[in-house]
Design a protein around this motif. Structure first.
Motif: not given
Length: 281
Positions: A81-90, A13-27
């Motif tokens: 496995d045929n999955c769509v998932y999201e990650c938040l690294v913080f 993310g940023t120094a002020d808001f160190p949180i990073e969001y990701h959307h992960v699909s099969p592509t």
């Protein structure tokens, strides 16, 4: 999101808001989550399908509607496995404010004094509602979403402490800790040398083991042989390069540690079920 390096080390993310969001699909270029770790904490939510998650030496199958919590510094991997998932690294320090009571509780998580569940199945509706609000706000990027994310994170950890949904970490987990450190050493060696010829003897030597003992140790920790995992990692690296660069298949093959194009194609098909050429279509 790139899970190529076993140890991820970069600004989230940023120094002020160190949180990073990701959307992960099969592509996604790195749809399969290879073994890695990072100094931040991570939340994962499963939108559809399932994700076979390995956290240190434990395994979970996270299905749609469930969520996962990954402590900082923990080795983890995921096979969708045929999955769509999201990650938040913080960075958990974003929750350390001037309120001493809040800081005292958050500090117990940061310092690994308590062990929180790694998996919240869909039956944990209360917890997952909070997790969903964190992800929904992060995905929206609406004005003020940062306040919603931080507020929901306080609610999440507050609920976990209020319901005593944690357990104290034993003072001594020496053997387990040592094994994880040795695995990290082996993975770092592979990550730094994957594009060169590597022998089993060299991999074993990187952690001070005999080849025979190293094979047994590595299989116990990852459920793969060292050579199998090295080839798997090389193909994952090759996939990323094929999707994100203009390099030819031949250049990618040689740059991923293969000195024979036909063997690269054969190995690629073994792990991906298709040839590199068809993979690019």
């Amino acid at each position: 999101m790139q899970y190529i390096n076993y140890r991820e080390s970069r600004q989230r993310g940023t120094a002020d808001f160190p949180i990073e969001y990701h959307h992960v699909s099969p592509t996604h270029p790195q749809y399969i989550m290879a073994l890695h770790w990072h100094v931040e904490f991570e939340l994962i939510r499963i939108l559809s399908g399932s994700l076979k998650l390995t956290v240190d030496e434990e395994e979970y199958t996270a299905k749609a509607g469930s969520s996962c919590f990954i402590p900082a510094g923990t080795i983890h991997a995921g096979e969708p496995d045929n999955c769509v998932y999201e990650c938040l690294v913080f960075d958990m320090n974003v929750l350390m404010n001037k309120n001493d009571d809040c800081c005292r509780l958050i500090r117990r998580v940061i310092d690994h004094q308590v062990e929180l569940p790694h998996h919240f199945p869909d039956s944990r509706a209360g917890i997952n509602r909070i997790v969903w609000s964190i992800f929904d706000a992060s995905a929206s990027k609406n004005e003020g979403y940062q306040l919603v994310v931080l507020g929901a994170m306080y609610q999440l950890f507050g609920t976990i402490f209020a319901t005593h949904d944690y357990k104290p970490v034993p003072e001594k987990q020496t053997r387990t800790h040592r094994r994880i450190l040795q695995l990290k050493q082996a993975l770092e060696f592979m990550e730094s040398s994957y594009n060169q010829p590597i022998t089993l003897e060299e991999m074993a030597e990187s952690v001070g083991m005999s080849p025979k003992y190293f094979c047994r140790f590595f299989h116990e920790m990852t459920h793969r042989t060292p050579v199998d995992y090295l080839n798997y990692y090389r193909i994952e690296r090759a996939c990323y390069q094929l999707m994100t660069t203009n390099l030819s298949i031949t250049d990618v093959a040689y740059g991923s540690g293969f000195n024979d194009l036909s063997y690269f194609i054969k190995t690629f098909k073994k792990y991906k079920g298709t040839t590199p050429k068809k993979f690019l279509r």
